[in-house]
Design an enzyme around this catalytic site. Structure first.
Site, PDB file in Angstrom:
ATOM      1  N   ASP A  30       0.837  -1.208   0.000  1.00 38.06           N
ATOM      2  CA  ASP A  30       0.000   0.000   0.000  1.00 38.06           C
ATOM      3  C   ASP A  30       0.872   1.258   0.000  1.00 38.06           C
ATOM      4  O   ASP A  30       0.718   2.136  -0.839  1.00 38.06           O
ATOM      5  CB  ASP A  30      -0.911   0.006   1.245  1.00 38.06           C
ATOM      6  CG  ASP A  30      -1.655  -1.299   1.403  1.00 38.06           C
ATOM      7  OD1 ASP A  30      -2.625  -1.516   0.684  1.00 38.06           O
ATOM      8  OD2 ASP A  30      -1.232  -2.122   2.242  1.00 38.06           O
ATOM      9  N   TYR A  86       6.197 -14.400   0.250  1.00 38.32           N
ATOM     10  CA  TYR A  86       5.519 -14.646   1.532  1.00 38.32           C
ATOM     11  C   TYR A  86       6.062 -15.975   2.059  1.00 38.32           C
ATOM     12  O   TYR A  86       6.925 -16.591   1.429  1.00 38.32           O
ATOM     13  CB  TYR A  86       4.004 -14.718   1.318  1.00 38.32           C
ATOM     14  CG  TYR A  86       3.453 -13.459   0.667  1.00 38.32           C
ATOM     15  CD1 TYR A  86       3.419 -12.260   1.374  1.00 38.32           C
ATOM     16  CD2 TYR A  86       2.996 -13.474  -0.647  1.00 38.32           C
ATOM     17  CE1 TYR A  86       2.937 -11.103   0.784  1.00 38.32           C
ATOM     18  CE2 TYR A  86       2.502 -12.321  -1.243  1.00 38.32           C
ATOM     19  CZ  TYR A  86       2.480 -11.132  -0.521  1.00 38.32           C
ATOM     20  OH  TYR A  86       2.019  -9.986  -1.108  1.00 38.32           O
ATOM     21  N   GLY A 133       3.082  -9.721  -4.211  1.00 33.18           N
ATOM     22  CA  GLY A 133       2.136  -8.623  -4.009  1.00 33.18           C
ATOM     23  C   GLY A 133       1.859  -7.829  -5.263  1.00 33.18           C
ATOM     24  O   GLY A 133       1.445  -8.362  -6.292  1.00 33.18           O
ATOM     25  N   GLU A 134       2.108  -6.537  -5.201  1.00 30.74           N
ATOM     26  CA  GLU A 134       1.755  -5.669  -6.323  1.00 30.74           C
ATOM     27  C   GLU A 134       2.926  -4.782  -6.758  1.00 30.74           C
ATOM     28  O   GLU A 134       3.305  -4.761  -7.924  1.00 30.74           O
ATOM     29  CB  GLU A 134       0.551  -4.803  -5.926  1.00 30.74           C
ATOM     30  CG  GLU A 134       0.121  -3.867  -7.025  1.00 30.74           C
ATOM     31  CD  GLU A 134      -1.289  -3.340  -6.846  1.00 30.74           C
ATOM     32  OE1 GLU A 134      -2.152  -4.043  -6.266  1.00 30.74           O
ATOM     33  OE2 GLU A 134      -1.547  -2.212  -7.303  1.00 30.74           O
ATOM     34  N   ASP A 135       3.517  -4.057  -5.821  1.00 31.81           N
ATOM     35  CA  ASP A 135       4.496  -3.057  -6.256  1.00 31.81           C
ATOM     36  C   ASP A 135       5.802  -3.689  -6.735  1.00 31.81           C
ATOM     37  O   ASP A 135       6.339  -3.288  -7.772  1.00 31.81           O
ATOM     38  CB  ASP A 135       4.761  -2.061  -5.114  1.00 31.81           C
ATOM     39  CG  ASP A 135       5.642  -0.923  -5.597  1.00 31.81           C
ATOM     40  OD1 ASP A 135       5.217  -0.224  -6.532  1.00 31.81           O
ATOM     41  OD2 ASP A 135       6.762  -0.771  -5.094  1.00 31.81           O
ATOM     42  N   SER A 136       6.332  -4.675  -6.003  1.00 27.84           N
ATOM     43  CA  SER A 136       7.584  -5.307  -6.463  1.00 27.84           C
ATOM     44  C   SER A 136       7.336  -6.054  -7.763  1.00 27.84           C
ATOM     45  O   SER A 136       8.206  -6.126  -8.638  1.00 27.84           O
ATOM     46  CB  SER A 136       8.152  -6.242  -5.388  1.00 27.84           C
ATOM     47  OG  SER A 136       7.228  -7.247  -5.044  1.00 27.84           O
TER      48      SER A 136
END
Ligand code: TRH
Length: 394
Positions: free
Chosen positions: A18, A196, A284-287
């Site tokens: 986030d 994760y 996730g999203e950003d990496s």
């Protein structure tokens, strides 16, 4: 009237995605588009890990020309900006929203959504969501990989090979020294590992240690590290429990595998790590997005959701990304990605992936240039907001 001010609201739900996304967007809107950005964050301690210049105790501060505010009662009293972005449906304070609604010229209010390659995202991109009580409309903004979505966050420097990223040998040497990691053996395949918890880790490390090719693996800080430690203990290296209490742990070698442990890096150094490696394990999203700007192959540990809700998201991205790959490379890629996300037998699928890597490198370069040819998320967002502000009836 020119649009000059933007508020971004960020709630750190868990992990770093986030704030990672909001921080990139905030900096880009300031640097490239000259906006005055106020970033409201409810967890400055997490933010500080990505951006060490952040003072986790300050109610307000300026960091890299972004005005950073702790999201507390002050947010409810703040005068709304021209553009209001709530990241991932995090709900700005009610009093703040009431002031937005009372304005004659309403701010452009955006809900920046999670990234998915699923087709419905393009269909939902830009849709209005009228407030249930107030005369105010919020708009869904869906990032994505195709021109009919909101695009991806991409800084201007990334449209060419950035001089600040370690693409060539000399800058790579300086990079490894700066992050205090011994330089990788010259012929080794350089891999970064960010994930994760993943039960596939021990099997993959076995495959790397016993494989034909030397592997240098830079293990980032994160939820995957205890499994790497447990594997080291299980294979009985001389690392010893005491060494593992050092943070970050000292480098280790097991068979053909060289392991280097990194602390949590400031975000630009993490970006540098992605550019310096031949293959990046991201999550996730950003990496996940940032790895794609390097043009190197990557493996995605998608954020696991209840009842396997993440599986269609994974399948949709794989479908898009693997289009045009040869049959053998395509199945090597798909099998490995699936095993990694399902936490199953990634180790046994490694040799096929390794064999496919040269083709995957070429394929990813094309994939990246195609993405780079599209308008980036910040530019699309501003066009969208300017249209809303100029023609509020839209
Ligand atoms: O931390 P994440 O798992 O974030 C996730 C996802 O965004 C997910 O979709 C969301 O639902 C959940 O959060 C709440 O992974 P992500 O998105 O890759 O974010 C990690 C950020 O941390 C990214 O900006 C890179 C940064 N980072 C560093 O700055 N330094 C580091 O050393 C590392 C390992 C990461």
């Amino acid at each position: 009237m020119p649009v000059t001010r933007c508020d971004i609201f960020c709630k750190v739900i868990d992990n770093y995605g986030d704030i990672g996304v909001c921080w990139r967007l905030a900096r880009q809107l300031v640097r490239q588009h000259g906006l005055a950005v106020r970033l409201w964050v409810d967890d400055l301690a997490s933010f500080q890990r990505l951006a060490p210049a952040v003072d986790a105790t300050a109610a307000t501060q300026t960091v890299q020309d972004v005005s950073v505010w702790r999201w507390d009662e002050a947010a409810a009293m703040a005068e709304p900006a021209d553009i209001v972005i709530e990241a991932f449906a995090c709900d700005p304070p009610e009093a703040y929203v009431a002031v937005m609604a009372a304005r004659v010229r309403k701010p452009a209010w955006i809900n920046l959504e999670y990234l998915t390659a699923e087709a419905w995202a393009a269909g939902s991109h830009g849709l209005p969501s009228p407030h249930p009580r107030l005369p105010l409309t919020k708009y869904f903004f869906f990032p994505g990989f195709t021109p009919d979505t909101g695009g991806l966050i991409r800084e201007a420097a990334l449209t060419g090979r950035s001089p600040t990223l370690p693409h060539d040998k000399d800058t790579q040497q300086t990079f490894w020294a700066r992050v205090e990691v011994p330089p990788p053996p010259p012929a080794a395949l350089k891999v970064s590992l960010f994930a994760y918890e993943n039960a596939a880790i021990p099997g993959l490390l076995d495959a790397w240690a016993n494989g034909d090719r030397a592997i240098f693996c830079a293990v980032t800080a994160g939820r995957h590290v205890p499994q790497v430690q447990a594997w080291l203990n299980a294979v009985g290296t001389d690392v010893g429990r005491e060494a593992l209490t050092h943070d970050p742990h000292p480098p280790q070698q097991v068979g053909r595998l060289h392991l280097a442990f990194l602390p949590f890096l400031p975000q630009p150094d993490y970006d540098g790590l992605l550019a310096a490696c031949d293959l990046n394990f991201v999550r996730g999203e950003d990496s996940f997005v940032r790895a794609q700007w390097t043009g190197h192959p990557f493996i995605w540990h998608i954020y696991p959701q209840e009842e396997n809700a993440h599986q269609p998201k994974l399948a949709a991205f794989l479908e898009l990304y693997s289009a045009g790959l040869g049959t053998a490379e395509c199945s090597a890629l798909r099998n490995f990605w699936q095993a990694w996300s399902d936490e199953s037998d990634a180790g046994t699928r490694w040799p096929a992936l390794l064999a496919a890597l040269p083709a995957l490198q070429q394929h990813t370069e094309k994939w990246t240039s195609n993405l780079v040819s599209q308008t980036d998320l910040a530019a699309k967002l501003l066009i969208f907001c300017k249209n809303l502000l100029e023609c509020p009836a839209l």
